[in-house]
Design a protein around this motif. Structure first.
Motif, PDB file in Angstrom:
ATOM      1  N   GLY A  73       0.837  -1.200   0.000  1.00 29.99           N
ATOM      2  CA  GLY A  73       0.000   0.000   0.000  1.00 29.99           C
ATOM      3  C   GLY A  73       0.868   1.244   0.000  1.00 29.99           C
ATOM      4  O   GLY A  73       1.858   1.315   0.717  1.00 29.99           O
ATOM      5  N   ILE A  74       0.510   2.194  -0.841  1.00 27.07           N
ATOM      6  CA  ILE A  74       1.236   3.464  -0.873  1.00 27.07           C
ATOM      7  C   ILE A  74       0.191   4.572  -0.744  1.00 27.07           C
ATOM      8  O   ILE A  74      -0.808   4.566  -1.465  1.00 27.07           O
ATOM      9  N   ALA A  75       0.413   5.480   0.187  1.00 26.22           N
ATOM     10  CA  ALA A  75      -0.528   6.579   0.390  1.00 26.22           C
ATOM     11  C   ALA A  75       0.215   7.899   0.281  1.00 26.22           C
ATOM     12  O   ALA A  75       1.324   8.042   0.797  1.00 26.22           O
ATOM     13  N   VAL A  76      -0.406   8.833  -0.411  1.00 30.05           N
ATOM     14  CA  VAL A  76       0.125  10.195  -0.484  1.00 30.05           C
ATOM     15  C   VAL A  76      -0.749  11.030   0.427  1.00 30.05           C
ATOM     16  O   VAL A  76      -1.972  10.983   0.321  1.00 30.05           O
ATOM     17  N   ASN A  77      -0.144  11.746   1.344  1.00 34.31           N
ATOM     18  CA  ASN A  77      -0.966  12.519   2.263  1.00 34.31           C
ATOM     19  C   ASN A  77      -0.369  13.891   2.537  1.00 34.31           C
ATOM     20  O   ASN A  77       0.782  14.170   2.234  1.00 34.31           O
ATOM     21  N   ARG A 110      -4.542  14.886   9.191  1.00 34.74           N
ATOM     22  CA  ARG A 110      -3.888  14.204   8.078  1.00 34.74           C
ATOM     23  C   ARG A 110      -4.928  13.897   7.008  1.00 34.74           C
ATOM     24  O   ARG A 110      -5.968  13.322   7.309  1.00 34.74           O
ATOM     25  N   ARG A 111      -4.640  14.319   5.798  1.00 36.78           N
ATOM     26  CA  ARG A 111      -5.573  14.077   4.698  1.00 36.78           C
ATOM     27  C   ARG A 111      -4.927  13.190   3.654  1.00 36.78           C
ATOM     28  O   ARG A 111      -3.881  13.534   3.122  1.00 36.78           O
ATOM     29  N   GLY A 112      -5.557  12.064   3.393  1.00 36.26           N
ATOM     30  CA  GLY A 112      -5.088  11.182   2.327  1.00 36.26           C
ATOM     31  C   GLY A 112      -5.470  11.782   0.990  1.00 36.26           C
ATOM     32  O   GLY A 112      -6.620  12.166   0.787  1.00 36.26           O
ATOM     33  N   LEU A 113      -4.513  11.934   0.092  1.00 37.72           N
ATOM     34  CA  LEU A 113      -4.779  12.558  -1.198  1.00 37.72           C
ATOM     35  C   LEU A 113      -4.874  11.529  -2.319  1.00 37.72           C
ATOM     36  O   LEU A 113      -5.641  11.693  -3.259  1.00 37.72           O
ATOM     37  N   TYR A 114      -4.073  10.492  -2.206  1.00 34.50           N
ATOM     38  CA  TYR A 114      -4.002   9.528  -3.300  1.00 34.50           C
ATOM     39  C   TYR A 114      -3.577   8.194  -2.714  1.00 34.50           C
ATOM     40  O   TYR A 114      -2.790   8.161  -1.766  1.00 34.50           O
ATOM     41  N   ALA A 115      -4.117   7.122  -3.257  1.00 37.96           N
ATOM     42  CA  ALA A 115      -3.775   5.808  -2.724  1.00 37.96           C
ATOM     43  C   ALA A 115      -3.527   4.828  -3.856  1.00 37.96           C
ATOM     44  O   ALA A 115      -4.282   4.794  -4.823  1.00 37.96           O
ATOM     45  N   VAL A 116      -2.456   4.077  -3.729  1.00 38.54           N
ATOM     46  CA  VAL A 116      -2.103   3.070  -4.739  1.00 38.54           C
ATOM     47  C   VAL A 116      -1.929   1.732  -4.044  1.00 38.54           C
ATOM     48  O   VAL A 116      -1.260   1.651  -3.014  1.00 38.54           O
ATOM     49  N   GLU A 117      -2.563   0.708  -4.590  1.00 41.21           N
ATOM     50  CA  GLU A 117      -2.281  -0.632  -4.108  1.00 41.21           C
ATOM     51  C   GLU A 117      -1.514  -1.357  -5.206  1.00 41.21           C
ATOM     52  O   GLU A 117      -2.016  -1.536  -6.316  1.00 41.21           O
ATOM     53  N   LEU A 118      -0.300  -1.712  -4.868  1.00 40.11           N
ATOM     54  CA  LEU A 118       0.573  -2.358  -5.852  1.00 40.11           C
ATOM     55  C   LEU A 118       0.531  -3.864  -5.614  1.00 40.11           C
ATOM     56  O   LEU A 118       0.879  -4.332  -4.529  1.00 40.11           O
ATOM     57  N   THR A 134      -3.963   0.161   1.698  1.00 37.51           N
ATOM     58  CA  THR A 134      -3.811   1.602   1.508  1.00 37.51           C
ATOM     59  C   THR A 134      -4.111   2.393   2.789  1.00 37.51           C
ATOM     60  O   THR A 134      -3.437   3.374   3.082  1.00 37.51           O
ATOM     61  N   LEU A 135      -5.107   1.931   3.557  1.00 36.71           N
ATOM     62  CA  LEU A 135      -5.396   2.621   4.822  1.00 36.71           C
ATOM     63  C   LEU A 135      -4.279   2.352   5.822  1.00 36.71           C
ATOM     64  O   LEU A 135      -3.937   3.215   6.636  1.00 36.71           O
ATOM     65  N   ASP A 136      -3.704   1.139   5.760  1.00 41.01           N
ATOM     66  CA  ASP A 136      -2.549   0.846   6.600  1.00 41.01           C
ATOM     67  C   ASP A 136      -1.410   1.805   6.266  1.00 41.01           C
ATOM     68  O   ASP A 136      -0.746   2.337   7.145  1.00 41.01           O
ATOM     69  N   ALA A 137      -1.212   2.021   4.976  1.00 39.45           N
ATOM     70  CA  ALA A 137      -0.139   2.919   4.549  1.00 39.45           C
ATOM     71  C   ALA A 137      -0.374   4.326   5.081  1.00 39.45           C
ATOM     72  O   ALA A 137       0.549   4.990   5.557  1.00 39.45           O
ATOM     73  N   LEU A 138      -1.630   4.759   5.036  1.00 47.26           N
ATOM     74  CA  LEU A 138      -1.952   6.105   5.525  1.00 47.26           C
ATOM     75  C   LEU A 138      -1.695   6.226   7.024  1.00 47.26           C
ATOM     76  O   LEU A 138      -1.397   7.295   7.538  1.00 47.26           O
ATOM     77  N   HIS A 172     -11.539   7.773  -1.733  1.00 46.87           N
ATOM     78  CA  HIS A 172     -12.540   6.714  -1.767  1.00 46.87           C
ATOM     79  C   HIS A 172     -12.323   5.739  -2.916  1.00 46.87           C
ATOM     80  O   HIS A 172     -12.940   4.703  -2.979  1.00 46.87           O
ATOM     81  N   THR A 173     -11.439   6.120  -3.820  1.00 50.30           N
ATOM     82  CA  THR A 173     -11.081   5.217  -4.917  1.00 50.30           C
ATOM     83  C   THR A 173      -9.583   4.977  -4.887  1.00 50.30           C
ATOM     84  O   THR A 173      -8.808   5.915  -4.720  1.00 50.30           O
ATOM     85  N   VAL A 174      -9.221   3.712  -4.981  1.00 48.38           N
ATOM     86  CA  VAL A 174      -7.811   3.328  -4.914  1.00 48.38           C
ATOM     87  C   VAL A 174      -7.372   2.850  -6.292  1.00 48.38           C
ATOM     88  O   VAL A 174      -8.098   2.103  -6.949  1.00 48.38           O
ATOM     89  N   LEU A 175      -6.202   3.288  -6.709  1.00 49.81           N
ATOM     90  CA  LEU A 175      -5.651   2.783  -7.974  1.00 49.81           C
ATOM     91  C   LEU A 175      -4.948   1.453  -7.694  1.00 49.81           C
ATOM     92  O   LEU A 175      -4.039   1.397  -6.868  1.00 49.81           O
ATOM     93  N   VAL A 176      -5.420   0.407  -8.338  1.00 51.91           N
ATOM     94  CA  VAL A 176      -4.801  -0.916  -8.155  1.00 51.91           C
ATOM     95  C   VAL A 176      -3.883  -1.162  -9.346  1.00 51.91           C
ATOM     96  O   VAL A 176      -4.343  -1.221 -10.484  1.00 51.91           O
ATOM     97  N   THR A 177      -2.602  -1.252  -9.093  1.00 49.95           N
ATOM     98  CA  THR A 177      -1.673  -1.533 -10.181  1.00 49.95           C
ATOM     99  C   THR A 177      -1.095  -2.922  -9.975  1.00 49.95           C
ATOM    100  O   THR A 177      -0.494  -3.205  -8.948  1.00 49.95           O
TER     101      THR A 177
END
Ligand SMILES: [Zn+2]
Length: 444
Positions: free
Chosen positions: A63-67, A84-92, A321-325, A341-346
């Motif tokens: 999980g990667i979170a941009v905050n 803390r505000r999560g701006l972007y989330a990626v699940e790799l 992703t929430l763990d990452a945040l 609320h939407t996570v990019l899954v790569t």
């Protein structure tokens, strides 16, 4: 959001991006992750406060979170001013299992060739040394893809700090280091409690130390009871099921499992034995940390116990992703007030292979593949948009394409595929070794 020179600006809301694009002030720089070029802005003219990148490395997914931590100006005394505000989330999603399978298959082919109808060849697999820091390819892949994702995100966001979950539990804080800590606060609900619990679960194999039961709630138990001089130190703690904990009560450990001398010996042994290295130290996480620390950005390493504590106290659901945040310190009662609320899954898909023949199940070449990888302007892995006017696959699709020499390419769509002539396709983004999709964030 990128400025006119391609330097990252603070990310903006999709609505604002749409406005900028519609007004001609910006152009699309990249489809996934979506980025725009603002043509009339530079970093110097803009307010760029920077964002933090938080990483929760896992075995199957990372999980990667941009905050962004926002400090409010006026708040009531006693209340925290930081949010803390999560701006972007990626699940790799890693493909370690797939790599492992391929390596095993190759090894099997080679093994067969050694023993096939040939002259004797001495095995050569044991006479090679491995360089320092070598990892099996399936694990190496985890480190490499996570690292490359961090570098990509650092090109799209003004990243000023990195926070990485490096260890499962902070052994130093538990008092396992040289300077021992007395009276470990192991109560549930505190940070040290989470750390202690995670450590004990790992050390005692997630089972009751006295009866071996697992899969039921375990309580923390003093091996030598406190009333008989046993300490609160982590080395004197173990896990017991409710029944055993009650049955043992204040008896010393030598008297309790009296009818089972082997079990007693095991408990005493386990108490003295330090935690196995493999369990305490995750090689991939350490390697990732080493590489990230070399980027030059301020980086901080945290423990999994702290992540879990943060996530639980903030009332967040369990997801990568929430763990990452939740990685890192929430100092002064910082609250996590928002997450995407939407996570990019790569999903790591690889870039195909160099081999231009396919072997049959005995390893003999059977199928010859085309020399070229591109057909009619498309290569397997490209992200495309298809608008098919008529026929069996009439409709609109966006997805990864698998090309065929015939020119009828196949697009992966949720729950199936679509075979589409190349003339109905539009290229959105060249293949980069990843397949992209989205999912909703897990709600608590
Ligand atoms: Zn038990």
């Amino acid at each position: 959001m990128l400025d006119r020179h391609g330097c990252p600006l603070m990310p903006c809301h999709p609505a604002r991006a749409r406005k900028l694009l519609a007004g001609g002030r910006a152009v699309v720089a990249r489809h996934t992750p979506f980025a725009i070029h603002v043509k009339d802005r530079t970093v110097g003219e803009s307010e760029v406060s920077g964002v933090a990148l938080r990483i929760d490395p896992g075995s199957r997914g990372t999980g990667i979170a941009v905050n962004h931590d926002v400090v409010a100006g006026d708040v009531d005394p006693g209340e925290s001013s930081t949010t803390r505000r999560g701006l972007y989330a990626v699940e790799l999603c890693h493909r370690g299992a797939q790599i492992r399978r391929s390596m095993e298959q190759r090894a099997a082919y080679r093994r067969r060739r050694r023993s096939a109808n040939r002259r004797y060849r001495a095995p050569r697999f044991a006479n090679r040394t491995r360089p320092r820091g070598w990892l099996p390819p399936s694990l190496r892949h985890r480190v490499d893809t996570t690292f490359s994702h961090v570098m990509r995100l650092a090109n799209l966001f003004p990243v000023t700090e990195l926070h990485v979950e490096k260890v499962s539990f902070d052994t130093h804080a538990l008092g396992l280091g040289k300077e021992s800590l007395n009276g470990v606060e192991y109560q549930q609900g505190t940070l040290a409690g989470f750390e202690a619990r995670q450590y004990l679960l790992e050390k005692w194999g997630r089972a009751c130390a006295y009866c071996g039961a697992s899969g039921l709630p375990l309580q923390i138990d003093h091996i030598q009871p406190k009333g008989r001089g046993g300490s609160d130190r982590i080395s004197n703690l173990t896990l017991a099921c409710a029944a055993c904990n009650q049955a043992k009560a204040a008896r010393p450990v030598e008297e309790f499992p009296a009818e089972q001398p082997t079990r007693l010996a095991r408990i005493v042994n386990q108490t003295k034995a330090p935690l196995r290295d493999a369990a305490a130290v995750n090689a991939t996480r350490w390697q990732l940390w080493d590489e990230l620390a070399r980027i030059g950005l301020p980086a901080a390493a945290w423990s999994g116990g702290r992540t879990k504590y943060n996530r639980t106290t903030q009332g967040l659901a369990k997801s990568h992703t929430l763990d990452a945040l939740a990685v890192g310190e929430l100092d002064g009662g910082t609250r996590i007030v928002r997450y995407p609320h939407t996570v990019l899954v790569t999903a790591a898909t690889g870039r195909g292979c160099y081999a231009r023949t396919r072997p049959d199940k005995f390893g003999f070449p059977r199928l010859r593949l085309p020399r070229r990888k591109q057909h009619f302007g498309f290569a397997t892995g490209d992200l495309v948009r298809a608008v098919v006017p008529r026929g069996k696959f009439a409709g609109k699709y966006t997805g990864r394409v698998a090309v065929r020499a015939s020119g009828t390419h196949r697009i992966a769509v949720p729950g199936g595929y679509a075979d589409v002539r190349h003339k109905y396709l539009r290229l959105l983004q060249r293949g980069d070794g990843y397949g992209y999709s989205t999912r909703g964030e897990t709600r608590s």
